[in-house]
Enzyme design. Sequence first.
Site, PDB file in Angstrom:
ATOM      1  N   SER A 189      50.887  60.774  25.811  1.00 26.86           N
ATOM      2  CA  SER A 189      52.103  61.438  26.292  1.00 26.86           C
ATOM      3  C   SER A 189      52.857  62.097  25.146  1.00 26.86           C
ATOM      4  CB  SER A 189      52.991  60.369  26.933  1.00 26.86           C
ATOM      5  OG  SER A 189      54.291  60.841  27.131  1.00 26.86           O
ATOM      6  N   TYR A 219      57.208  51.406  27.208  1.00 22.67           N
ATOM      7  CA  TYR A 219      56.183  52.295  27.763  1.00 22.67           C
ATOM      8  C   TYR A 219      55.692  53.277  26.696  1.00 22.67           C
ATOM      9  CZ  TYR A 219      54.384  56.579  29.763  1.00 22.67           C
ATOM     10  OH  TYR A 219      53.623  57.693  29.969  1.00 22.67           O
ATOM     11  N   LYS A 253      51.850  53.846  24.496  1.00 21.70           N
ATOM     12  CA  LYS A 253      51.051  55.066  24.273  1.00 21.70           C
ATOM     13  C   LYS A 253      50.762  55.229  22.776  1.00 21.70           C
ATOM     14  CE  LYS A 253      50.570  56.195  28.510  1.00 21.70           C
ATOM     15  NZ  LYS A 253      49.253  55.965  29.140  1.00 21.70           N
TER      16      LYS A 253
HETATM   17  N1  UFG Z   1      66.525  64.767  35.367  1.00 21.92           N
HETATM   18  C1  UFG Z   1      67.714  64.993  36.066  1.00 21.92           C
HETATM   19  N2  UFG Z   1      67.907  64.298  37.227  1.00 21.92           N
HETATM   20  C2  UFG Z   1      67.002  63.395  37.721  1.00 21.92           C
HETATM   21  C3  UFG Z   1      65.803  63.198  36.995  1.00 21.92           C
HETATM   22  C4  UFG Z   1      65.610  63.894  35.818  1.00 21.92           C
HETATM   23  O1  UFG Z   1      68.561  65.783  35.658  1.00 21.92           O
HETATM   24  O2  UFG Z   1      67.264  62.792  38.769  1.00 21.92           O
HETATM   25  C5  UFG Z   1      66.314  65.512  34.121  1.00 21.92           C
HETATM   26  C6  UFG Z   1      66.154  64.610  32.917  1.00 21.92           C
HETATM   27  O3  UFG Z   1      67.414  64.291  32.373  1.00 21.92           O
HETATM   28  C7  UFG Z   1      65.300  65.478  32.008  1.00 21.92           C
HETATM   29  C8  UFG Z   1      64.431  66.285  32.984  1.00 21.92           C
HETATM   30  O4  UFG Z   1      65.091  66.206  34.229  1.00 21.92           O
HETATM   31  O5  UFG Z   1      66.106  66.369  31.319  1.00 21.92           O
HETATM   32  C9  UFG Z   1      63.041  65.706  33.129  1.00 21.92           C
HETATM   33  O6  UFG Z   1      63.143  64.331  33.441  1.00 21.92           O
HETATM   34  P1  UFG Z   1      61.893  63.487  33.948  1.00 21.92           P
HETATM   35  O7  UFG Z   1      62.373  62.089  34.185  1.00 21.92           O
HETATM   36  O8  UFG Z   1      61.223  64.182  35.075  1.00 21.92           O
HETATM   37  O9  UFG Z   1      60.900  63.565  32.726  1.00 21.92           O
HETATM   38  P2  UFG Z   1      61.083  63.023  31.240  1.00 21.92           P
HETATM   39  O10 UFG Z   1      60.922  64.205  30.355  1.00 21.92           O
HETATM   40  O11 UFG Z   1      62.277  62.193  31.051  1.00 21.92           O
HETATM   41  O12 UFG Z   1      59.861  62.013  31.216  1.00 21.92           O
HETATM   42  C10 UFG Z   1      58.696  62.357  30.615  1.00 21.92           C
HETATM   43  C11 UFG Z   1      57.534  61.597  31.245  1.00 21.92           C
HETATM   44  C12 UFG Z   1      57.538  60.148  30.841  1.00 21.92           C
HETATM   45  C13 UFG Z   1      57.768  60.012  29.350  1.00 21.92           C
HETATM   46  C14 UFG Z   1      59.045  60.689  28.997  1.00 21.92           C
HETATM   47  C15 UFG Z   1      59.402  60.532  27.542  1.00 21.92           C
HETATM   48  O13 UFG Z   1      57.567  61.677  32.665  1.00 21.92           O
HETATM   49  O14 UFG Z   1      56.272  59.589  31.159  1.00 21.92           O
HETATM   50  O15 UFG Z   1      58.892  62.069  29.273  1.00 21.92           O
HETATM   51  O16 UFG Z   1      60.547  61.230  27.213  1.00 21.92           O
HETATM   52  F1  UFG Z   1      57.850  58.729  28.973  1.00 21.92           F
END
Ligand code: UFG
Length: 339
Positions: A125, A150, A154
Amino acid sequence: MKVLVTGGLGFIGSHTVVELQNKGFEVVIIDNLSNSSIEVLDGIEAISGVRPLFEELDLKEKSRVEEFFKAHKDIVGVIHFAASKAVGESVNEPLMYYENNLNTLIYVLKSVLHLDSANFIFSSSCTVYGQADELPILESAPVKPAESPYGNTKQIGEEIIVDTCKVRSNLNAISLRYFNPIGAHASAKIGELPLGVPQNLVPFITQTAAGLREQLAVFGDDYPTPDGTCIRDYIHVVDLAKAHVVALQRLLEKKNPENYEVFNIGTGKGSSVLEVIQSFEKVTGLKLNYKIAERRAGDVIQAFADTSKSNEVLGWKAELSLDDAMESAWKWEKHIRNI
Ligand code: UFG
């Protein structure tokens, strides 16, 4: 040629099974059904016309893993997805995460070493980069201290493979560092099935539009980005699935100069949370109910890939757009909700 896909009934796993079948591979899936459904097999069969072999098995059961590999000596490659993946849950249940994600990796790798064709693809990841100092992010960027157990699994997972490759020259391995996988198969026969309230942006958007959630909270609009919301590299799951097939073919054709390699798998393009919402509204014609909320702890501001290495060395490139992904995600949500 028989390929083992662990976690093959999960989101990325199921799409990868289909792409392997499209290229003529015979697929055997191991899955413990802890975060997946047996009906995914029907979806795969409906798309490809071929029902993959399936073994319900928890990879923490070491002796059963060994037995499985004894019965399938003709496996030419293993794509290892099986793992727990909820960032928040991992903070509350660190031991469960280390046990699940590391023991299973070790048991599978030990068995892979005994195969005549010891080819291994690891599901890693972009979380290993944390908030990278330079954008876009190259594979050579430093690995930052993990933000969650998590993420740490990785990082440690990659190290376990690196250390093993150093002393076992018969092992050939590739880690694929995914950016943000979204979307679903265009047929809407397979897709993401989040358990409970989705933590990730796109399933939260589609569930809100489907009426399962009241409102999407956009976590922060005061970040130092053009529109103030966080930026990610959203990669269509079908493009991501294809990257696994290409990586496996590289190992099968012995094109890898080193027995361990790592590749970023993303589009190379960053999109903000508001741009994702706009894309959803454009392709669906719907108005999404959302509000700006507090920042979410642990979020990095920006992450998007430098994909030159995967483009040039693997010969793989993302072909589908953010709009394609949002359209397919909505089609899938409508399918599972009977809308
Ligand atoms: N977001 C919102 N509202 C929500 C959900 C997400 O505004 O309800 C925003 C988050 O703040 C972020 C973006 O959307 O800015 C993406 O969020 P995600 O949760 O979809 O994805 P992430 O980038 O946080 O997560 C990804 C992978 C994980 C990994 C993580 C590490 O899905 O497996 O990056 O940062 F661990």
